[in-house]
Design a protein around this motif. Structure first.
Motif, PDB file in Angstrom:
ATOM      1  N   GLU A 129      20.398  29.233  -0.362  1.00 14.33           N
ATOM      2  CA  GLU A 129      19.254  30.051   0.758  1.00 14.33           C
ATOM      3  C   GLU A 129      18.129  29.262   1.016  1.00 14.33           C
ATOM      4  OE1 GLU A 129      18.170  33.307  -1.684  1.00 14.33           O
ATOM      5  OE2 GLU A 129      20.203  34.598  -1.226  1.00 14.33           O
ATOM      6  N   LYS A 130      17.456  28.239   0.268  1.00  9.35           N
ATOM      7  CA  LYS A 130      16.488  27.193   0.619  1.00  9.35           C
ATOM      8  C   LYS A 130      17.172  26.398   1.632  1.00  9.35           C
ATOM      9  CE  LYS A 130      13.675  27.738  -3.479  1.00  9.35           C
ATOM     10  NZ  LYS A 130      13.084  26.797  -4.691  1.00  9.35           N
ATOM     11  N   MET A 131      18.324  25.824   1.297  1.00 10.99           N
ATOM     12  CA  MET A 131      19.068  25.072   2.246  1.00 10.99           C
ATOM     13  C   MET A 131      19.124  25.644   3.604  1.00 10.99           C
ATOM     14  SD  MET A 131      21.862  23.190  -0.174  1.00 10.99           S
ATOM     15  CE  MET A 131      22.499  22.255   0.953  1.00 10.99           C
ATOM     16  N   GLU A 132      19.646  26.849   3.642  1.00  6.43           N
ATOM     17  CA  GLU A 132      19.662  27.589   4.999  1.00  6.43           C
ATOM     18  C   GLU A 132      18.328  27.706   5.493  1.00  6.43           C
ATOM     19  OE1 GLU A 132      23.223  29.833   6.130  1.00  6.43           O
ATOM     20  OE2 GLU A 132      22.363  31.098   4.662  1.00  6.43           O
ATOM     21  N   GLU A 133      17.438  28.089   4.975  1.00  5.14           N
ATOM     22  CA  GLU A 133      16.006  28.307   5.797  1.00  5.14           C
ATOM     23  C   GLU A 133      15.698  27.059   6.265  1.00  5.14           C
ATOM     24  OE1 GLU A 133      13.205  29.466   2.435  1.00  5.14           O
ATOM     25  OE2 GLU A 133      14.110  31.564   2.333  1.00  5.14           O
ATOM     26  N   GLN A 134      15.826  25.853   5.582  1.00  2.00           N
ATOM     27  CA  GLN A 134      15.297  24.442   6.205  1.00  2.00           C
ATOM     28  C   GLN A 134      16.398  23.953   7.385  1.00  2.00           C
ATOM     29  OE1 GLN A 134      15.924  21.794   2.971  1.00  2.00           O
ATOM     30  NE2 GLN A 134      13.964  22.825   1.933  1.00  2.00           N
ATOM     31  N   ALA A 135      17.575  24.707   7.551  1.00  2.00           N
ATOM     32  CA  ALA A 135      18.235  24.441   8.700  1.00  2.00           C
ATOM     33  C   ALA A 135      18.483  25.514   9.792  1.00  2.00           C
ATOM     34  CB  ALA A 135      20.029  24.530   8.148  1.00  2.00           C
ATOM     35  N   LEU A 136      17.584  26.351   9.664  1.00  3.07           N
ATOM     36  CA  LEU A 136      17.764  27.472  10.809  1.00  3.07           C
ATOM     37  C   LEU A 136      17.384  26.986  12.267  1.00  3.07           C
ATOM     38  CD1 LEU A 136      16.084  30.694   9.011  1.00  3.07           C
ATOM     39  CD2 LEU A 136      18.503  30.133   9.536  1.00  3.07           C
ATOM     40  N   SER A 138      18.938  24.783  13.773  1.00  4.68           N
ATOM     41  CA  SER A 138      20.068  24.122  14.277  1.00  4.68           C
ATOM     42  C   SER A 138      20.784  25.235  15.183  1.00  4.68           C
ATOM     43  CB  SER A 138      21.210  24.013  13.008  1.00  4.68           C
ATOM     44  OG  SER A 138      22.487  23.588  13.599  1.00  4.68           O
ATOM     45  N   SER A 139      21.464  24.835  16.062  1.00  5.92           N
ATOM     46  CA  SER A 139      22.341  25.629  17.165  1.00  5.92           C
ATOM     47  C   SER A 139      23.478  26.332  16.486  1.00  5.92           C
ATOM     48  CB  SER A 139      22.724  24.675  18.263  1.00  5.92           C
ATOM     49  OG  SER A 139      23.718  23.578  17.862  1.00  5.92           O
ATOM     50  N   TRP A 140      23.849  25.816  15.193  1.00  9.83           N
ATOM     51  CA  TRP A 140      24.843  26.436  14.630  1.00  9.83           C
ATOM     52  C   TRP A 140      24.697  27.997  14.276  1.00  9.83           C
ATOM     53  CZ3 TRP A 140      26.129  28.765   9.967  1.00  9.83           C
ATOM     54  CH2 TRP A 140      27.479  28.835   9.427  1.00  9.83           C
ATOM     55  N   TYR A 141      23.305  28.310  14.226  1.00  4.22           N
ATOM     56  CA  TYR A 141      22.947  29.746  13.920  1.00  4.22           C
ATOM     57  C   TYR A 141      22.460  30.444  15.123  1.00  4.22           C
ATOM     58  CZ  TYR A 141      22.145  28.307   9.219  1.00  4.22           C
ATOM     59  OH  TYR A 141      22.550  27.673   7.804  1.00  4.22           O
ATOM     60  N   ARG A 142      22.848  29.764  16.289  1.00  2.00           N
ATOM     61  CA  ARG A 142      22.256  30.471  17.310  1.00  2.00           C
ATOM     62  C   ARG A 142      23.191  31.685  17.498  1.00  2.00           C
ATOM     63  NH1 ARG A 142      23.663  26.793  21.699  1.00  2.00           N
ATOM     64  NH2 ARG A 142      22.197  25.783  21.135  1.00  2.00           N
ATOM     65  N   ARG A 143      22.622  32.912  18.150  1.00  2.00           N
ATOM     66  CA  ARG A 143      23.249  34.202  18.130  1.00  2.00           C
ATOM     67  C   ARG A 143      24.300  34.341  18.929  1.00  2.00           C
ATOM     68  NH1 ARG A 143      20.965  39.067  16.993  1.00  2.00           N
ATOM     69  NH2 ARG A 143      18.878  38.225  16.842  1.00  2.00           N
ATOM     70  N   GLY A 144      25.326  35.014  18.602  1.00  2.00           N
ATOM     71  CA  GLY A 144      26.788  35.159  19.443  1.00  2.00           C
ATOM     72  C   GLY A 144      27.434  33.581  19.204  1.00  2.00           C
ATOM     73  N   ASN A 145      27.178  32.568  18.567  1.00  2.07           N
ATOM     74  CA  ASN A 145      27.659  31.247  18.690  1.00  2.07           C
ATOM     75  C   ASN A 145      29.025  31.233  17.722  1.00  2.07           C
ATOM     76  OD1 ASN A 145      28.037  28.834  19.206  1.00  2.07           O
ATOM     77  ND2 ASN A 145      26.749  27.889  17.580  1.00  2.07           N
ATOM     78  N   ILE A 146      30.059  31.846  17.989  1.00  2.53           N
ATOM     79  CA  ILE A 146      31.275  32.026  17.361  1.00  2.53           C
ATOM     80  C   ILE A 146      32.332  31.264  17.736  1.00  2.53           C
ATOM     81  CG2 ILE A 146      32.925  33.855  16.554  1.00  2.53           C
ATOM     82  CD1 ILE A 146      30.733  35.934  17.045  1.00  2.53           C
ATOM     83  N   HIS A 147      32.757  31.513  18.848  1.00  2.00           N
ATOM     84  CA  HIS A 147      34.044  30.507  19.236  1.00  2.00           C
ATOM     85  C   HIS A 147      33.294  29.359  20.186  1.00  2.00           C
ATOM     86  CE1 HIS A 147      36.713  34.327  19.238  1.00  2.00           C
ATOM     87  NE2 HIS A 147      36.704  33.798  17.921  1.00  2.00           N
ATOM     88  N   ARG A 148      33.219  28.142  19.377  1.00  2.00           N
ATOM     89  CA  ARG A 148      32.488  26.977  19.803  1.00  2.00           C
ATOM     90  C   ARG A 148      33.203  25.925  19.161  1.00  2.00           C
ATOM     91  NH1 ARG A 148      31.013  26.125  15.127  1.00  2.00           N
ATOM     92  NH2 ARG A 148      29.399  27.389  14.214  1.00  2.00           N
ATOM     93  N   PHE A 156      23.979  20.111   6.480  1.00  2.00           N
ATOM     94  CA  PHE A 156      24.991  20.057   5.434  1.00  2.00           C
ATOM     95  C   PHE A 156      25.452  21.488   4.843  1.00  2.00           C
ATOM     96  CE2 PHE A 156      25.349  19.714   0.646  1.00  2.00           C
ATOM     97  CZ  PHE A 156      26.647  19.319   0.558  1.00  2.00           C
ATOM     98  N   ILE A 157      24.402  22.192   4.922  1.00  2.57           N
ATOM     99  CA  ILE A 157      24.940  23.722   4.310  1.00  2.57           C
ATOM    100  C   ILE A 157      25.784  24.384   5.333  1.00  2.57           C
ATOM    101  CG2 ILE A 157      22.611  24.531   5.338  1.00  2.57           C
ATOM    102  CD1 ILE A 157      24.459  25.981   2.349  1.00  2.57           C
ATOM    103  N   CYS A 158      25.388  24.097   6.376  1.00  2.31           N
ATOM    104  CA  CYS A 158      26.615  24.684   7.793  1.00  2.31           C
ATOM    105  C   CYS A 158      27.969  24.127   7.708  1.00  2.31           C
ATOM    106  CB  CYS A 158      25.893  24.521   9.026  1.00  2.31           C
ATOM    107  SG  CYS A 158      23.949  25.036   9.218  1.00  2.31           S
ATOM    108  N   GLN A 159      27.853  22.986   7.596  1.00  4.63           N
ATOM    109  CA  GLN A 159      29.228  22.247   7.303  1.00  4.63           C
ATOM    110  C   GLN A 159      30.002  22.612   6.135  1.00  4.63           C
ATOM    111  OE1 GLN A 159      28.357  18.068   6.835  1.00  4.63           O
ATOM    112  NE2 GLN A 159      28.586  17.645   8.834  1.00  4.63           N
ATOM    113  N   VAL A 160      29.226  23.090   4.881  1.00  7.86           N
ATOM    114  CA  VAL A 160      30.128  23.478   3.972  1.00  7.86           C
ATOM    115  C   VAL A 160      30.527  25.069   3.995  1.00  7.86           C
ATOM    116  CG1 VAL A 160      29.799  24.263   1.316  1.00  7.86           C
ATOM    117  CG2 VAL A 160      28.989  21.974   2.388  1.00  7.86           C
TER     118      VAL A 160
END
Length: 208
Positions: A129-136, A138-148, A156-160
């Motif tokens: 959760e701390k890793m995610e907070e530090q990564a927020l 990133s465009s990986w977390y963009r709302r509706g960013n599903i089929h891309r 790293f946390i997003c990759q995993v």
């Protein structure tokens, strides 16, 4: 054939019913390759050392733990992640992955007194959760960013997380033990027989 493009297209299979549903996404050459391909997970994975494999196994199991259904380790997700780092990630993605993995190995024992794979479940979740907070940011977390396409600068946390979910739900275990096919979308029927739906789904996928 561009392997990277091909693998990204295979993610669109999740939630489809059968061959007719995937036809618009694949060329004839790609469909021929898929039909004759051997199981990817049987390839040798050699890029991680023992310690790194233990950390990745613990991370993937924290993302999809074993409950009343199989977890990431049951589905051989750790090896899938290693194969993807070994054969699929580009240089930018690999650099981010290695930095994140090395940081996890070095810093977690300093903060928690033990390596990540030896922490309690709650401690592991706290680390993630701390890793995610530090990564927020990133465009990986963009709302509706599903089929891309795979985000090359994702932390790293997003990759995993992405590779864990990807590997699990395209594995034999994920398909036959967890995924279920709902034949009546947008309609709820509390009396519809559920028995056998996982077996039905499995027969309609491309696993041999």
């Amino acid at each position: 054939m561009n392997r990277r493009d091909f693998i990204q297209k295979t993610t669109l299979f999740l939630g489809t019913v059968g061959a007719a549903s995937v036809t618009p996404f694949l060329s004839a050459k790609e469909m021929t390759h898929l039909a004759g391909a051997s199981a990817y997970i049987t390839k040798p994975a050699t890029i991680f050392n023992t310690r790194q494999r233990q950390l990745i196994a613990a991370m993937s199991e924290a993302v999809i733990p074993r409950t009343d259904t199989p977890g990431a380790i049951d589905a051989k997700v750790p090896k899938f992640i290693e194969l993807m780092v070994q054969e699929w990630l580009n240089e930018q993605e690999k650099a981010i992955f290695w930095e994140g993995l090395n940081n996890l190995e070095a810093e977690v024992p300093k903060q928690y007194g033990a390596p990540f794979d030896e922490l309690s479940t709650q401690q592991q979740l706290t680390v993630l959760e701390k890793m995610e907070e530090q990564a927020l940011s990133s465009s990986w977390y963009r709302r509706g960013n599903i089929h891309r396409p795979f985000v090359s600068d994702a932390p790293f946390i997003c990759q995993v997380k992405e590779l864990t979910i990807w590997g699990f739900f395209t594995s034999e275990v994920g398909v036959t033990k967890v995924l279920e096919y709902n034949p009546m979308p947008m309609r709820f029927d509390g009396h519809y027989p559920k028995e056998g739906m996982r077996a039905t789904w499995a027969k309609q996928t491309f696993y041999s």
